[in-house]
Design a protein around this motif. Structure first.
Motif, PDB file in Angstrom:
ATOM      1  N   LYS A  43       0.825  -1.200   0.000  1.00  0.00           N
ATOM      2  CA  LYS A  43       0.000   0.000   0.000  1.00  0.00           C
ATOM      3  C   LYS A  43       0.861   1.253   0.000  1.00  0.00           C
ATOM      4  CE  LYS A  43      -0.546   0.094   5.065  1.00  0.00           C
ATOM      5  NZ  LYS A  43      -1.529   0.045   6.178  1.00  0.00           N
ATOM      6  N   TYR A  44       0.226   2.362  -0.332  1.00  0.00           N
ATOM      7  CA  TYR A  44       0.877   3.669  -0.262  1.00  0.00           C
ATOM      8  C   TYR A  44       0.077   4.552   0.693  1.00  0.00           C
ATOM      9  CZ  TYR A  44       3.016   8.115  -1.368  1.00  0.00           C
ATOM     10  OH  TYR A  44       3.690   9.315  -1.256  1.00  0.00           O
ATOM     11  N   ASP A  45       0.771   5.146   1.659  1.00  0.00           N
ATOM     12  CA  ASP A  45       0.182   6.027   2.665  1.00  0.00           C
ATOM     13  C   ASP A  45       0.763   7.417   2.449  1.00  0.00           C
ATOM     14  OD1 ASP A  45      -0.511   7.461   4.950  1.00  0.00           O
ATOM     15  OD2 ASP A  45      -0.238   5.768   6.297  1.00  0.00           O
ATOM     16  N   ASP A  46      -0.101   8.412   2.188  1.00  0.00           N
ATOM     17  CA  ASP A  46       0.411   9.749   1.876  1.00  0.00           C
ATOM     18  C   ASP A  46       0.693  10.597   3.114  1.00  0.00           C
ATOM     19  OD1 ASP A  46      -2.075  10.534   2.779  1.00  0.00           O
ATOM     20  OD2 ASP A  46      -2.637  11.647   0.968  1.00  0.00           O
ATOM     21  N   ASN A  47       0.487  10.038   4.324  1.00  0.00           N
ATOM     22  CA  ASN A  47       0.757  10.791   5.560  1.00  0.00           C
ATOM     23  C   ASN A  47       1.068   9.792   6.670  1.00  0.00           C
ATOM     24  OD1 ASN A  47       0.978  12.708   7.559  1.00  0.00           O
ATOM     25  ND2 ASN A  47      -1.142  13.429   7.434  1.00  0.00           N
ATOM     26  N   ILE A  48       2.236   9.190   6.612  1.00  0.00           N
ATOM     27  CA  ILE A  48       2.550   8.086   7.521  1.00  0.00           C
ATOM     28  C   ILE A  48       2.654   8.524   8.975  1.00  0.00           C
ATOM     29  CG2 ILE A  48       3.664   6.661   5.761  1.00  0.00           C
ATOM     30  CD1 ILE A  48       6.370   7.661   6.764  1.00  0.00           C
ATOM     31  N   TYR A  49       2.949   9.802   9.243  1.00  0.00           N
ATOM     32  CA  TYR A  49       3.090  10.272  10.616  1.00  0.00           C
ATOM     33  C   TYR A  49       1.863  11.050  11.101  1.00  0.00           C
ATOM     34  CZ  TYR A  49       7.955   9.041   9.697  1.00  0.00           C
ATOM     35  OH  TYR A  49       9.107   8.361   9.367  1.00  0.00           O
ATOM     36  N   GLN A  50       0.812  11.087  10.309  1.00  0.00           N
ATOM     37  CA  GLN A  50      -0.436  11.764  10.680  1.00  0.00           C
ATOM     38  C   GLN A  50      -0.179  13.205  11.122  1.00  0.00           C
ATOM     39  OE1 GLN A  50      -3.152   7.908  11.897  1.00  0.00           O
ATOM     40  NE2 GLN A  50      -2.592   9.325  13.509  1.00  0.00           N
TER      41      GLN A  50
END
Length: 394
Positions: A43-50
């Motif tokens: 998967k790709y997460d565009d904001n891994i650190y929230q």
């Protein structure tokens, strides 16, 4: 942030759930059934650190092998589940993790009037940066926090299932301790013990009324300098009903009173309404809609005395044919903090569709979104996920 909301409304997005393959079962001579499974997610997460600003995106590969051992004679069941999960980040290798868990459970009925349930669980888990203790601080630490958690529980129920009344008693203990960055994490080491009892009254063959009473003592191992103890006692009394009115509709709902009182007199106690409900409607054999809602005062992971959390979630699962199925859902959560000025409104949702290529191989695609709108600016963020999911059975 507004873009995420528009996407969720346009797509009618709801909570993503993974569909598994029809796992092959291996039967041993002693009656034990072995159920191996491998799940792979890319998967790709565009904001891994929230984070509210300076967002960082990354690709993540998660490999989760698991095995279940089950002995079931139709009345008694003994089960052991073992699994591990390895997460590898494309650019941010410091966030890589390896989690493990083991669950041992047993259900046995020495007679039609006596039923026992036992549970023992052990977890070694990581807490992604930007969540939990590091909420709002993003990548301030060089790597994720890790912790170990142990759960022991048991339940005894007396009374035949056909009788008008039954009574149950249960107890559970839980311990959680962080492994690293002890200068900050040691203040979130907790232990709790919970006792409860339930009285059931059968209204008809498909409906039970019940009264749940419980008490949980929560203790924090250490108190942070210049702060007040977070130790508390959580008492609840809930009146509920569980039913299976038709083959199409099943549900459980309970509503009542919660009192959460702190040892530290300067912390604000909670007294008020609490509820839980899960309802499933299955108008056709190949489709079902579930609704879930809850409200309770809970301990915060960072600041504040308690969080009064309200949750509403809706999910639709549909099998288009024997091989193709989809899931679409959404949830809305409101977190109101006491002891600090903060209120979060969290919208989450996703859509997934999967195809069973072979009995042992299922492939799916999914989209997940999260929009956190907070009165505390650094806690406001949005994130989008997209990926492929592979379920492989032996």
């Amino acid at each position: 942030m507004k873009t995420c909301i528009k996407i969720s409304l346009f797509a009618g997005v709801f909570c993503y759930t993974t569909h598994g393959t029809a796992s092959s079962e291996i039967y041993l001579e002693n009656g034990v059934v072995v159920k191996p499974l491998l799940n792979v997610v890319s998967k790709y997460d565009d904001n891994i650190y929230q984070q509210a600003s300076d967002k960082q995106g990354d690709s993540i590969l998660i490999v989760t092998p698991s095995i279940g051992l089950v002995f079931d004679d139709g009345l008694n069941q003994y089960k052991l589940d073992l699994g591990l999960s390895s997460g590898s980040y494309g650019k941010n290798s410091d966030d890589n993790y390896l989690d493990t868990e083991a669950n041992l459970s047993a259900h046995f009925e020495p007679s039609n009037k006596h039923r026992f349930d036992l549970l023992a669980s052990a977890f070694s888990q990581s807490e992604p940066r930007g969540t939990g203790v590091t909420e709002g601080t993003g990548s301030a630490l060089p790597e994720p926090l890790t912790y170990k958690k142990h759960i022991l529980g048991g339940k005894y129920e007396f009374g035949a299932m056909s009788s008008f009344t039954r009574i149950a008693f249960e107890a559970q203990s839980e311990n959680k301790k962080y492994d690293n960055f002890r200068s900050i994490s040691k203040y979130r080491d907790t232990s709790s013990i919970k006792f409860g009892s339930s009285l059931f009254y059968k209204m008809d063959s498909e409906t039970d009324l019940f009264l749940d009473l419980s008490r949980e003592d929560i203790k924090y191992d250490q108190i942070e300098d210049n702060t007040i103890s977070r130790d508390s006692k959580d008492n609840r009394a809930l009146l509920g009903v569980q039913w299976e009115m038709t083959s199409m509709t099943t549900g459980l709902a309970k509503l009542g009173y919660q009192n959460k009182s702190f040892v530290g007199s300067s912390r604000e106690n909670f007294s008020g309404l609490s509820w839980e409900a899960q309802i499933q409607w299955q108008p056709l054999t190949y489709t079902n809609i579930t609704f879930e809602t809850s409200r309770a005062a809970k301990d915060p992971t960072t600041e504040g005395d308690y969080v009064n959390q309200s949750l509403y979630a809706l999910n639709w699962n549909h099998n288009w044919n024997e091989k193709l199925r989809s899931s679409i859902g959404a949830s809305f959560t409101t977190d109101v903090y006491t002891g600090i000025y903060r209120k979060d409104e969290i919208l989450t949702g996703s859509f997934s569709i999967s195809y069973l290529i072979q009995r042992w191989l299922e492939i799916g695609v999914f989209i997940e979104i999260k929009d956190n709108d907070s009165t505390t600016e650094i806690m406001s963020f949005d994130k989008n996920l997209a990926g492929l999911n592979f379920n492989i059975s032996m």
